[in-house]
Design a protein around this motif. Structure first.
Motif, short mmCIF file in Angstrom:
data_model
loop_
_atom_site.label_atom_id
_atom_site.label_comp_id
_atom_site.label_asym_id
_atom_site.label_seq_id
_atom_site.Cartn_x
_atom_site.Cartn_y
_atom_site.Cartn_z
N ILE A 31 0.86 -1.19 0.00
CA ILE A 31 0.00 0.00 0.00
C ILE A 31 0.89 1.23 0.00
CG2 ILE A 31 -1.74 1.29 1.30
CD1 ILE A 31 -2.47 -1.55 2.52
N ILE A 32 0.68 2.12 -0.97
CA ILE A 32 1.42 3.38 -1.03
C ILE A 32 0.44 4.50 -0.72
CG2 ILE A 32 2.90 4.89 -2.39
CD1 ILE A 32 2.55 1.61 -3.90
N ASN A 33 0.62 5.13 0.43
CA ASN A 33 -0.24 6.23 0.88
C ASN A 33 0.40 7.53 0.40
OD1 ASN A 33 -2.15 7.77 2.10
ND2 ASN A 33 -1.74 7.08 4.18
N THR A 34 -0.18 8.15 -0.61
CA THR A 34 0.48 9.19 -1.39
C THR A 34 0.17 10.60 -0.91
OG1 THR A 34 -1.35 9.24 -2.97
CG2 THR A 34 0.47 7.72 -3.44
N CYS A 35 0.99 11.54 -1.40
CA CYS A 35 0.86 12.96 -1.07
C CYS A 35 1.00 13.77 -2.35
CB CYS A 35 1.94 13.34 -0.07
SG CYS A 35 1.95 15.10 0.39
N THR A 36 0.37 14.94 -2.36
CA THR A 36 0.48 15.79 -3.54
C THR A 36 0.63 17.26 -3.19
OG1 THR A 36 -0.55 16.28 -5.70
CG2 THR A 36 -2.02 16.16 -3.78
N ARG B 142 8.88 2.13 -8.39
CA ARG B 142 9.94 1.28 -7.84
C ARG B 142 9.37 0.04 -7.16
NH1 ARG B 142 12.13 0.56 -2.99
NH2 ARG B 142 11.12 2.37 -2.02
N LEU B 143 8.32 0.23 -6.37
CA LEU B 143 7.75 -0.90 -5.65
C LEU B 143 7.11 -1.91 -6.58
CD1 LEU B 143 6.32 0.95 -2.54
CD2 LEU B 143 8.25 -0.62 -2.59
N LYS B 144 6.50 -1.44 -7.66
CA LYS B 144 5.93 -2.36 -8.64
C LYS B 144 7.04 -3.14 -9.35
CE LYS B 144 2.62 -1.75 -11.42
NZ LYS B 144 1.83 -2.91 -10.97
N ARG B 145 8.12 -2.44 -9.66
CA ARG B 145 9.24 -3.10 -10.35
C ARG B 145 9.91 -4.14 -9.45
NH1 ARG B 145 11.65 1.14 -11.23
NH2 ARG B 145 13.30 1.08 -9.64
N SER C 156 5.78 10.27 -4.85
CA SER C 156 4.71 9.28 -4.93
C SER C 156 4.83 8.46 -6.21
CB SER C 156 3.34 9.98 -4.86
OG SER C 156 3.15 10.61 -3.61
N ARG C 157 5.04 9.14 -7.34
CA ARG C 157 5.16 8.43 -8.62
C ARG C 157 6.36 7.48 -8.60
NH1 ARG C 157 3.77 13.57 -10.64
NH2 ARG C 157 5.97 14.09 -11.01
N ARG C 158 7.51 7.98 -8.11
CA ARG C 158 8.71 7.14 -8.08
C ARG C 158 8.53 5.94 -7.15
NH1 ARG C 158 11.40 12.21 -7.98
NH2 ARG C 158 11.81 12.00 -5.74
#
Length: 437
Positions: free
Chosen positions: A43-48, A63-66, A57-59
């Protein structure tokens, strides 16, 4: 047993929500993955809030998917809410959750996994349609005496630089009885300090109950040893009732974080902030007159659109006049969809960084000055310092960090005599002089 890991970016509210996700997943039989273990669910809890936060957030997602091609990847939070549909699709997450449905996270994960559909599940609704507060109760913060309690979400202020109303929606508050129930559970589990938090905490309002009413309820219905702290509040929301309550009841800790954002009226007007410098300073003086032992910290944005050298110098003078205890300083970040994004006269990034560095140095001076006021103080122990045996970490009532030496385990609150201030932290090395409360 399925394993999970959570990566959190951004603010204290995101940290709270990640703690809720952890609790929710564990209640449903998931186990938090160890550092050397591949997780089944990420789970990636993102910020903008800034370009940097959005880029992180994008990186992080990429990275985690890769690195975890077989994991089920969930992207949740502000970044997921505000990006265009095309960009959301390009993330190739297995599940996307925006500003709502957060308390359904486990159900949504399991439903998505059970359908075996190849495309991602997108639960991002128009933030303007959000009207109900999503309750996310957390009963315990393991290993901490300090707990957090989210009581509010959303913002109606629409400062010209800020994307949060788009990412979080309009203001909504938790039912008072639910807040009290959560606080009582936290108290039962040994938490001695509860931090009331939200996106716009000072605007807490549920029917006839405002923030001061809520504080009175909490003081009445939780044990005497439990203290309360406000995470952040706007200067226009620090009313006399709140100050009178703080002044007479030491269970509301003497620290306020009040965002200034800029200390020049021209800049404040372009930011759409609802006060002038003169009003801000006058109110700060009134707060200090009522609560002499209070510390007040703040947020400041450097390099906002059209900010001149003269405006920045005025901001520095205002900060000095307010005598803040420390500063959170951010260079201005252009955000799509905000009013400032349509302005002209953007400040060079190098200039914004130079101004940010200047204020960070000023913050060190201000913190030292404020800390010197409290050489006998009270500290709430957080935990043992894992890198330095027999040293314990904590925070004072005025929210200054402290390190305390003890050859016996420490917990709870201590009255301490400070030996020295070192790198913005109190140091206490003579345990015999300290009294446990």
């Amino acid at each position: 047993m399925k394993t999970f890991t959570i990566e959190t970016l951004g603010c204290k509210v995101n940290e709270y929500e990640s703690a809720f996700y952890t609790s929710l997943l564990e209640e449903h039989g998931y186990r938090q993955a160890k550092s050397d273990e591949k997780a089944d669910v990420i789970i990636i809890n993102t910020c903008t809030v800034t370009n940097t936060a959005a880029a992180k957030s994008r990186r992080k997602i990429s990275r985690l998917k890769r690195e975890n091609p077989h994991a089920f990847v969930v992207v949740v939070g502000c970044y997921a809410q505000v990006v265009e549909q095309e960009e959301r699709d390009s993330l190739q997450a297995d599940l996307l959750i925006g500003a709502s449905h957060k308390n359904e996270l486990v159900d949504l994960i399991e439903k998505a996994q059970n359908t075996h559909e190849p495309h991602q599940k997108d639960f991002v609704e128009n933030s303007r349609d959000l009207t109900e507060f999503e309750s996310m109760p957390i009963g315990v913060f393991e290993g901490q005496h300090r707990a957090f309690l989210k009581i509010q979400d959303g913002c109606n202020q629409f400062c010209t630089y800020c994307q949060i109303p788009l990412a979080r929606g309009f203001e909504r508050s938790q039912i008072p009885s639910e807040v009290v129930s959560s606080a009582q559970k936290l108290a039962q589990n040994g938490h001695l300090e509860i931090v009331l938090t939200g996106i716009h905490t000072g605007r807490y309002h549920f029917r006839e109950t405002d923030l001061c009413d809520l504080l009175e309820l909490l003081l009445e219905q939780t044990p005497e040893q439990v203290c309360y702290r406000l995470s952040s509040i706007e200067i226009t929301e620090v009313n006399d009732r709140i100050l009178d309550l703080m002044a007479k009841n030491p269970r509301i800790l003497p620290h306020l974080h009040i965002p200034l954002q800029a200390g020049d009226n021209r800049t404040l007007k372009r930011m759409n902030r609802p006060y002038t410098v003169e009003e801000f300073i006058a109110r700060i003086e009134e707060i200090r007159a009522k609560i002499p032992n209070i510390s007040i910290s703040t947020d400041v944005i450097c390099g906002f659109v059209q900010e001149s050298d003269d405006e920045f110098e005025t901001t520095k003078k205002t900060i000095e006049a307010c005598q803040f205890s420390f500063l959170h300083v951010f260079p201005y970040s252009r955000r799509k969809g905000t009013a400032a994004d349509r302005m002209t006269g953007f400040v060079d990034g190098n200039i914004a960084k130079e101004r940010t560095d200047q204020l960070l140095e000023l913050s060190k001076t201000l913190r030292q000055r404020d800390m010197e006021r409290f050489m006998h103080t009270q500290v709430l122990i957080e935990r043992e310092d894992v890198h330095h045996p027999n040293w314990y970490l904590g925070y004072t009532s005025q929210y200054h960090p402290a390190t305390i030496y003890s050859e016996v385990p420490l917990k709870g609150r201590l009255n301490v005599k400070i030996d020295k201030i070192e790198n913005g932290r109190y140091v206490v090395s003579h345990e015999a002089e300290n009294e446990t409360i």
